[in-house]
Design a protein around this motif. Sequence first.
Motif, PDB file in Angstrom:
ATOM      1  N   THR A 500       0.828  -1.214   0.000  1.00  0.00           N
ATOM      2  CA  THR A 500       0.000   0.000   0.000  1.00  0.00           C
ATOM      3  C   THR A 500       0.859   1.261   0.000  1.00  0.00           C
ATOM      4  N   ILE A 501       1.941   1.258   0.788  1.00  0.00           N
ATOM      5  CA  ILE A 501       2.825   2.423   0.835  1.00  0.00           C
ATOM      6  C   ILE A 501       3.480   2.649  -0.526  1.00  0.00           C
ATOM      7  N   ILE A 502       3.869   1.581  -1.202  1.00  0.00           N
ATOM      8  CA  ILE A 502       4.443   1.722  -2.544  1.00  0.00           C
ATOM      9  C   ILE A 502       3.411   2.312  -3.501  1.00  0.00           C
ATOM     10  N   THR A 503       2.170   1.847  -3.394  1.00  0.00           N
ATOM     11  CA  THR A 503       1.103   2.394  -4.233  1.00  0.00           C
ATOM     12  C   THR A 503       0.886   3.877  -3.959  1.00  0.00           C
ATOM     13  N   TRP A 508       1.492   9.567  -5.499  1.00  0.00           N
ATOM     14  CA  TRP A 508       2.015  10.903  -5.196  1.00  0.00           C
ATOM     15  C   TRP A 508       2.882  11.418  -6.349  1.00  0.00           C
ATOM     16  N   LEU A 509       3.756  10.563  -6.870  1.00  0.00           N
ATOM     17  CA  LEU A 509       4.610  10.982  -7.983  1.00  0.00           C
ATOM     18  C   LEU A 509       3.772  11.297  -9.215  1.00  0.00           C
ATOM     19  N   ASN A 515       0.368  17.835 -11.449  1.00  0.00           N
ATOM     20  CA  ASN A 515      -0.118  18.954 -10.637  1.00  0.00           C
ATOM     21  C   ASN A 515      -1.569  18.742 -10.212  1.00  0.00           C
ATOM     22  N   GLN A 516      -1.873  17.521  -9.741  1.00  0.00           N
ATOM     23  CA  GLN A 516      -3.225  17.175  -9.300  1.00  0.00           C
ATOM     24  C   GLN A 516      -3.224  17.032  -7.779  1.00  0.00           C
ATOM     25  N   ASN A 517      -3.605  18.106  -7.098  1.00  0.00           N
ATOM     26  CA  ASN A 517      -3.541  18.096  -5.634  1.00  0.00           C
ATOM     27  C   ASN A 517      -4.636  17.250  -4.997  1.00  0.00           C
ATOM     28  N   LEU A 518      -5.737  17.017  -5.683  1.00  0.00           N
ATOM     29  CA  LEU A 518      -6.769  16.141  -5.120  1.00  0.00           C
ATOM     30  C   LEU A 518      -6.253  14.716  -4.987  1.00  0.00           C
ATOM     31  N   ILE A 519      -5.474  14.254  -5.989  1.00  0.00           N
ATOM     32  CA  ILE A 519      -4.881  12.924  -5.888  1.00  0.00           C
ATOM     33  C   ILE A 519      -3.848  12.897  -4.772  1.00  0.00           C
ATOM     34  N   ALA A 523      -3.776  10.370  -1.572  1.00  0.00           N
ATOM     35  CA  ALA A 523      -2.589   9.586  -1.249  1.00  0.00           C
ATOM     36  C   ALA A 523      -2.091   9.885   0.157  1.00  0.00           C
ATOM     37  N   LEU A 524      -2.105  11.166   0.540  1.00  0.00           N
ATOM     38  CA  LEU A 524      -1.630  11.537   1.876  1.00  0.00           C
ATOM     39  C   LEU A 524      -2.524  10.955   2.967  1.00  0.00           C
TER      40      LEU A 524
END
Length: 583
Positions: A500-503, A508-509, A515-519, A523-524
């Motif tokens: 899950t952390i890798i996903t 995030w990358l 430049n998609q802050n909703l994604i 992720a955060l």
Amino acid sequence: MQPVIDFFRRFKFRDAYIFAVILILTAFAIASAWPGNPDRYLPSFIPWPSGGGVSVGDWERNEFRLGLDLAGGVSITLEVAGEAAPVRRGESLNQFLDREGVSLDQILSLNPALAELENESYDLPLPERFAEIVLPLDVDDASIEEAVEESRRVIEERVNGFGISEAEVTVVGADRINAQIPGVDADEASDLVGSTALLEFRSIDAAQPQPQPPLDRLQVGAAIDDVWDATLPRDDSRFVRRADPYFIPPPDEDVIVANGVRWLPASGINAEGLTIQLSGRHLIAESISRTIDQGGSPALLFELDDEGARLMEQITRRLFESRGLLGIFVDGRLISSPSVNAVISDSGIINGLSEEDAVTLRRQLRAGALPINLRVLQSTEVAATLGEDSVIDTVQAGVVAFVAIVVFMMIYYRVPGVVAALALLVYAAGVMATFKLVPITLTLAGVAGLVLSIGFAVDGNVLIFERLKEELRLGRSLSGAVETAWARAWPAIRDGNVSTIITVAILWLFADALNQNLIKSFALALLVGTGFSFVTVIFVTRNFMTMAVSTGWIRGLRPFGVRQMTVRPRAGEAGSGEGGSPA
């Protein structure tokens, strides 16, 4: 007496210490995350206490920080503009235009407030409110495009707080930037994104006349309003009125008049033999941190790179020998002017700040100065995408879903289900306290990430409890079954969380590239939830199960949902301990 002796033989005080620490941290998390008006989300017939947030000195967290889609905010549009030129005392608009060599149309387009003036007043002195007039930018299109993109990056780092707040910052056209900032008002947004954050170090002009010593009280009728130096010719630029805020230096002289004092750039000689001014570009961004000065006021610590340290050493050595002041300016505004009491090189402190200024300036300096001057073209309040009633319904639905999961676990797994319910409570308190105290902006996408992470938290408990039932059926003792079940379920729990952390890292990358802050928000939230579920399984669930078994209050297999032994114990395995017989 014997039951008491048996209890202390089974009881592990190390587990009790861990249990106490978990309870203390959970109580703090619940108190921190508890809403100020719980009746909005929970059944109103119960007299719920009101939460007060957390406050330590000047630092406080009272409410969750909600995103633009949940709480509304400000949409601000910035436009590329030239530098703001000061208006001289008694200068008319036409005189200003002649001096700067610009047209009236250009000035009116960049300074809409000037349109209020009548044509007949263009030859009259400008009103005092027009202390500065923005000039048109004089650079080529390629330079503007590069500067606008760099400004967008700097503004995004300022308002996003390095990824914790979900603001949308985009380039509009060739020379405009739009920023949608949640949870702030228009003035705060303008201060945050509109200021250049140009940090400068300056020293007092050594040729400037200094005030005379105070007059004796017997000398009446004497008042010193101006300080003149009779040795200077009247056309000399240093022949100034010290308290005159309207003084305009010659175009080729870099001077700032603050508090009636002329400040010149503090400079030194770098390794190449060039004279360089010490400025914010010499700061190491990661080193800028908030602290408290000797007077108990907020301040900022900073470190300098190699060139900056070289310049600072030369500057402070000169000022130390002359007992001078080092002026610290941000966007031309004097922040502080400490006396130099020692020669310093690689670090320093900025004091004289309020709490709000310290937080804002730290964020601005860490993000960097804007490479180009921007002016606020439009600033409007943005309403939340969801109404307040919808937000309340969403929270209540989440509470109902959480209770449903807890009830199901308790019915299906019995005693382990109760342990899972308590562990989920610790998980929920920790996650919500983290979102509130960091703070992390909560958006609709973030809520989706949190809901998904709850499933991961339950999944880890299910793996442990299923292994526990298998070990009990094999005839292990309760304590032995708990340890073995955890050891055998651990590899699957570890691999699942690492995947899950890798996903999350890939998401995030991907979001950062587009430049998609909703994604990024999703992720955060998923990362925070997964991290807490991982910790909950490793420490909380295991500790709670160990404590429940070590007390000796739980006997037999029926409380664990195991009704009979289906497989005979293997040779060499413990099968005669407590709980080893069929229920």
